[in-house]
Design a protein around this motif. Structure first.
Motif, PDB file in Angstrom:
ATOM      1  N   VAL A  88       1.410   1.616  -5.992  1.00 21.85           N
ATOM      2  CA  VAL A  88       1.673   0.807  -4.800  1.00 21.85           C
ATOM      3  C   VAL A  88       0.429  -0.010  -4.445  1.00 21.85           C
ATOM      4  O   VAL A  88       0.529  -1.175  -4.039  1.00 21.85           O
ATOM      5  CB  VAL A  88       2.095   1.696  -3.605  1.00 21.85           C
ATOM      6  CG1 VAL A  88       2.229   0.862  -2.335  1.00 21.85           C
ATOM      7  CG2 VAL A  88       3.410   2.399  -3.905  1.00 21.85           C
ATOM      8  N   GLY A  89      -0.735   0.585  -4.622  1.00 22.40           N
ATOM      9  CA  GLY A  89      -1.977  -0.142  -4.377  1.00 22.40           C
ATOM     10  C   GLY A  89      -2.111  -1.337  -5.306  1.00 22.40           C
ATOM     11  O   GLY A  89      -2.491  -2.438  -4.874  1.00 22.40           O
ATOM     12  N   PHE A  90      -1.803  -1.147  -6.577  1.00 23.30           N
ATOM     13  CA  PHE A  90      -1.851  -2.261  -7.530  1.00 23.30           C
ATOM     14  C   PHE A  90      -0.865  -3.360  -7.120  1.00 23.30           C
ATOM     15  O   PHE A  90      -1.164  -4.548  -7.228  1.00 23.30           O
ATOM     16  CB  PHE A  90      -1.512  -1.768  -8.936  1.00 23.30           C
ATOM     17  CG  PHE A  90      -2.540  -0.858  -9.545  1.00 23.30           C
ATOM     18  CD1 PHE A  90      -3.839  -0.814  -9.074  1.00 23.30           C
ATOM     19  CD2 PHE A  90      -2.206  -0.034 -10.613  1.00 23.30           C
ATOM     20  CE1 PHE A  90      -4.793   0.028  -9.638  1.00 23.30           C
ATOM     21  CE2 PHE A  90      -3.144   0.809 -11.187  1.00 23.30           C
ATOM     22  CZ  PHE A  90      -4.442   0.840 -10.698  1.00 23.30           C
ATOM     23  N   HIS A  91       0.298  -2.929  -6.655  1.00 28.02           N
ATOM     24  CA  HIS A  91       1.315  -3.886  -6.206  1.00 28.02           C
ATOM     25  C   HIS A  91       0.789  -4.710  -5.034  1.00 28.02           C
ATOM     26  O   HIS A  91       0.992  -5.931  -4.978  1.00 28.02           O
ATOM     27  CB  HIS A  91       2.577  -3.126  -5.802  1.00 28.02           C
ATOM     28  CG  HIS A  91       3.669  -3.982  -5.238  1.00 28.02           C
ATOM     29  ND1 HIS A  91       4.401  -4.867  -5.999  1.00 28.02           N
ATOM     30  CD2 HIS A  91       4.147  -4.101  -3.964  1.00 28.02           C
ATOM     31  CE1 HIS A  91       5.299  -5.481  -5.232  1.00 28.02           C
ATOM     32  NE2 HIS A  91       5.158  -5.032  -3.998  1.00 28.02           N
ATOM     33  N   ALA A  92       0.112  -4.046  -4.099  1.00 27.74           N
ATOM     34  CA  ALA A  92      -0.460  -4.750  -2.945  1.00 27.74           C
ATOM     35  C   ALA A  92      -1.488  -5.778  -3.398  1.00 27.74           C
ATOM     36  O   ALA A  92      -1.543  -6.897  -2.861  1.00 27.74           O
ATOM     37  CB  ALA A  92      -1.091  -3.752  -1.982  1.00 27.74           C
ATOM     38  N   LEU A  93      -2.283  -5.423  -4.388  1.00 27.84           N
ATOM     39  CA  LEU A  93      -3.284  -6.358  -4.904  1.00 27.84           C
ATOM     40  C   LEU A  93      -2.620  -7.556  -5.571  1.00 27.84           C
ATOM     41  O   LEU A  93      -3.015  -8.711  -5.346  1.00 27.84           O
ATOM     42  CB  LEU A  93      -4.189  -5.655  -5.920  1.00 27.84           C
ATOM     43  CG  LEU A  93      -5.177  -4.630  -5.366  1.00 27.84           C
ATOM     44  CD1 LEU A  93      -5.877  -3.909  -6.507  1.00 27.84           C
ATOM     45  CD2 LEU A  93      -6.194  -5.298  -4.457  1.00 27.84           C
ATOM     46  N   GLU A  94      -1.632  -7.284  -6.386  1.00 26.20           N
ATOM     47  CA  GLU A  94      -0.950  -8.361  -7.104  1.00 26.20           C
ATOM     48  C   GLU A  94      -0.244  -9.328  -6.160  1.00 26.20           C
ATOM     49  O   GLU A  94      -0.137 -10.518  -6.454  1.00 26.20           O
ATOM     50  CB  GLU A  94       0.051  -7.754  -8.086  1.00 26.20           C
ATOM     51  CG  GLU A  94      -0.619  -7.007  -9.236  1.00 26.20           C
ATOM     52  CD  GLU A  94       0.341  -6.082  -9.961  1.00 26.20           C
ATOM     53  OE1 GLU A  94       1.511  -5.983  -9.530  1.00 26.20           O
ATOM     54  OE2 GLU A  94      -0.081  -5.457 -10.952  1.00 26.20           O
TER      55      GLU A  94
ATOM     56  N   ALA B  19     -11.281   5.086  -5.343  1.00 27.67           N
ATOM     57  CA  ALA B  19     -12.285   4.444  -6.200  1.00 27.67           C
ATOM     58  C   ALA B  19     -11.623   3.549  -7.239  1.00 27.67           C
ATOM     59  O   ALA B  19     -12.094   2.437  -7.517  1.00 27.67           O
ATOM     60  CB  ALA B  19     -13.151   5.503  -6.878  1.00 27.67           C
ATOM     61  N   ILE B  20     -10.528   4.024  -7.822  1.00 28.42           N
ATOM     62  CA  ILE B  20      -9.798   3.216  -8.807  1.00 28.42           C
ATOM     63  C   ILE B  20      -9.282   1.929  -8.164  1.00 28.42           C
ATOM     64  O   ILE B  20      -9.402   0.837  -8.728  1.00 28.42           O
ATOM     65  CB  ILE B  20      -8.633   4.020  -9.406  1.00 28.42           C
ATOM     66  CG1 ILE B  20      -9.166   5.151 -10.290  1.00 28.42           C
ATOM     67  CG2 ILE B  20      -7.700   3.111 -10.216  1.00 28.42           C
ATOM     68  CD1 ILE B  20      -8.107   6.147 -10.705  1.00 28.42           C
ATOM     69  N   LEU B  21      -8.717   2.065  -6.977  1.00 30.11           N
ATOM     70  CA  LEU B  21      -8.186   0.889  -6.292  1.00 30.11           C
ATOM     71  C   LEU B  21      -9.303  -0.081  -5.902  1.00 30.11           C
ATOM     72  O   LEU B  21      -9.154  -1.306  -6.030  1.00 30.11           O
ATOM     73  CB  LEU B  21      -7.401   1.310  -5.057  1.00 30.11           C
ATOM     74  CG  LEU B  21      -6.099   2.081  -5.329  1.00 30.11           C
ATOM     75  CD1 LEU B  21      -5.423   2.464  -4.017  1.00 30.11           C
ATOM     76  CD2 LEU B  21      -5.150   1.257  -6.194  1.00 30.11           C
ATOM     77  N   ALA B  22     -10.417   0.454  -5.438  1.00 32.35           N
ATOM     78  CA  ALA B  22     -11.540  -0.406  -5.052  1.00 32.35           C
ATOM     79  C   ALA B  22     -12.093  -1.159  -6.251  1.00 32.35           C
ATOM     80  O   ALA B  22     -12.401  -2.356  -6.164  1.00 32.35           O
ATOM     81  CB  ALA B  22     -12.639   0.423  -4.397  1.00 32.35           C
ATOM     82  N   SER B  23     -12.228  -0.473  -7.382  1.00 34.27           N
ATOM     83  CA  SER B  23     -12.763  -1.127  -8.581  1.00 34.27           C
ATOM     84  C   SER B  23     -11.798  -2.189  -9.097  1.00 34.27           C
ATOM     85  O   SER B  23     -12.216  -3.281  -9.494  1.00 34.27           O
ATOM     86  CB  SER B  23     -13.060  -0.090  -9.671  1.00 34.27           C
ATOM     87  OG  SER B  23     -11.889   0.574 -10.102  1.00 34.27           O
ATOM     88  N   THR B  24     -10.507  -1.892  -9.074  1.00 36.07           N
ATOM     89  CA  THR B  24      -9.516  -2.870  -9.530  1.00 36.07           C
ATOM     90  C   THR B  24      -9.462  -4.068  -8.590  1.00 36.07           C
ATOM     91  O   THR B  24      -9.277  -5.213  -9.032  1.00 36.07           O
ATOM     92  CB  THR B  24      -8.124  -2.216  -9.619  1.00 36.07           C
ATOM     93  OG1 THR B  24      -8.201  -1.073 -10.467  1.00 36.07           O
ATOM     94  CG2 THR B  24      -7.102  -3.184 -10.188  1.00 36.07           C
ATOM     95  N   ALA B  25      -9.634  -3.828  -7.298  1.00 39.90           N
ATOM     96  CA  ALA B  25      -9.580  -4.903  -6.311  1.00 39.90           C
ATOM     97  C   ALA B  25     -10.661  -5.950  -6.527  1.00 39.90           C
ATOM     98  O   ALA B  25     -10.492  -7.110  -6.117  1.00 39.90           O
ATOM     99  CB  ALA B  25      -9.686  -4.324  -4.899  1.00 39.90           C
ATOM    100  N   CYS B  26     -11.743  -5.575  -7.189  1.00 41.22           N
ATOM    101  CA  CYS B  26     -12.849  -6.514  -7.406  1.00 41.22           C
ATOM    102  C   CYS B  26     -12.401  -7.760  -8.161  1.00 41.22           C
ATOM    103  O   CYS B  26     -12.937  -8.845  -7.948  1.00 41.22           O
ATOM    104  CB  CYS B  26     -13.985  -5.832  -8.166  1.00 41.22           C
ATOM    105  SG  CYS B  26     -14.867  -4.580  -7.213  1.00 41.22           S
ATOM    106  N   ARG B  27     -11.422  -7.638  -9.030  1.00 44.97           N
ATOM    107  CA  ARG B  27     -10.989  -8.799  -9.800  1.00 44.97           C
ATOM    108  C   ARG B  27      -9.845  -9.556  -9.124  1.00 44.97           C
ATOM    109  O   ARG B  27      -9.383 -10.564  -9.644  1.00 44.97           O
ATOM    110  CB  ARG B  27     -10.581  -8.393 -11.220  1.00 44.97           C
ATOM    111  CG  ARG B  27      -9.355  -7.527 -11.350  1.00 44.97           C
ATOM    112  CD  ARG B  27      -9.193  -7.083 -12.787  1.00 44.97           C
ATOM    113  NE  ARG B  27      -8.101  -6.166 -12.982  1.00 44.97           N
ATOM    114  CZ  ARG B  27      -6.898  -6.507 -13.441  1.00 44.97           C
ATOM    115  NH1 ARG B  27      -6.658  -7.762 -13.760  1.00 44.97           N
ATOM    116  NH2 ARG B  27      -5.951  -5.593 -13.603  1.00 44.97           N
TER     117      ARG B  27
END
Length: 215
Positions: free
Chosen positions: A63-69, A100-108
Motif C-alpha cells: 500500500v505504501g508503494f501504491h501511495a508513492l506511485e 525504512a523500506i518505504l523511506a528508502s523507496t520514497a527517495c526516488r
C-alpha cells in the motif's frame, strides 16, 4: 475479500490472493481509494498482527508503494500512522523495517515523502536506538538518498546516526559481506539503493564519518 483471504490463509494458496491485491492496486487511481480499503483490512489489534506479521507488513508495504506511485499524500500518511501504531505495540522490529523500506523507496519518487517517512522511522526507533534495525534502517535510507541525489534526506539520516553515536557501529557493519547482504535485502523487499547499492551504502558510511568530524 482478496485482502482478507491473504491475511486469513493458514496454508499455501500460492500467489492468488496477493496477486489479486496487487492487481487491484495497480489498476486503481487515487479516486477509487483502493489503498485505503486495503489498509482498513489490516488488523489494528496487536494479537492480529502477531498471528501473521509477514502478511500484514507485506500488505502495508504494498500500500505504501501504491501511495508513492500515485503521489497520494493522504494515503502515505495513513500507512505511516498505521506503522507507528504497530511500533508502539509489540511489533517494533517489523514496523521499523517496513518504515525504512518505504523511506528508502520514497527517495526516488518524492523527497517530501521520504522526509516524512524518515521522521516516522526516527520516532519509532527513539526508544530502541541500540537495536541493529535502527542503524540498518538509517543506512538504507541514507544510501538510497545518495543514489538518487536526495542530499537533504541523506544528510538528515546521517545526522541521526551521529546524534545517536552509531557511526562506529555503522562503520563496523560496512564490511563487503554485509554490503552485499543489505543490497540483497533491499532488492527482495522492494527497497531501493540505485544501480550500485554497495557503493551507495559505502558512500553513506563515509558521509556519516565526515559529519561526525564536523560536530
Amino acid at each position: 475479500m482478496a485482502v482478507r483471504a491473504r491475511l486469513d490463509t493458514t496454508v499455501d494458496l500460492g500467489e492468488i490472493p496477493e496477486s489479486a491485491v496487487e492487481s487491484m492496486l495497480r489498476i486503481s487511481g487515487r479516486a477509487e481509494g483502493t489503498g485505503f480499503l486495503v489498509l482498513a483490512e489490516l488488523p489494528s489489534a496487536t494479537s492480529g498482527v502477531q498471528a501473521r506479521p509477514f502478511r500484514v507488513f507485506g500488505l502495508a508495504r504494498r500500500v505504501g508503494f501504491h501511495a508513492l506511485e500515485r503521489g497520494d499524500v493522504a494515503l502515505w500518511k495513513s500507512v505511516l500512522a498505521r506503522l507507528d501504531s504497530y511500533a508502539g505495540e509489540n511489533e517494533t522490529l517489523e514496523a521499523v523495517r517496513t518504515s525504512a523500506i518505504l523511506a528508502s523507496t520514497a527517495c526516488r519518487f518524492d523527497v517530501r515523502f521520504a522526509k516524512r517517512a524518515l521522521l516516522h522511522f526516527v520516532d519509532q526507533t527513539k526508544e530502541h536506538q541500540n537495536q541493529a534495525a535502527s542503524v540498518l534502517g538509517l543506512w538504507h535510507v541514507g544510501g538510497a538518498a545518495l543514489a538518487v541525489g536526495a542530499m537533504s534526506v541523506a544528510v538528515s539520516a546521517a545526522r541521526v546516526v551521529v546524534e545517536r553515536n552509531q557511526v562506529d557501529l555503522l562503520s563496523a557493519l560496512s564490511i563487503p559481506e554485509n554490503l552485499e547482504t543489505e543490497k540483497l535485502k533491499a532488492d527482495v523487499m522492494g527497497g531501493y539503493l540505485g544501480d550500485d547499492g554497495a557503493s551507495a551504502l559505502r558512500s553513506f558510511v563515509s558521509m556519516a564519518q565526515s559529519l561526525r568530524l564536523a560536530f
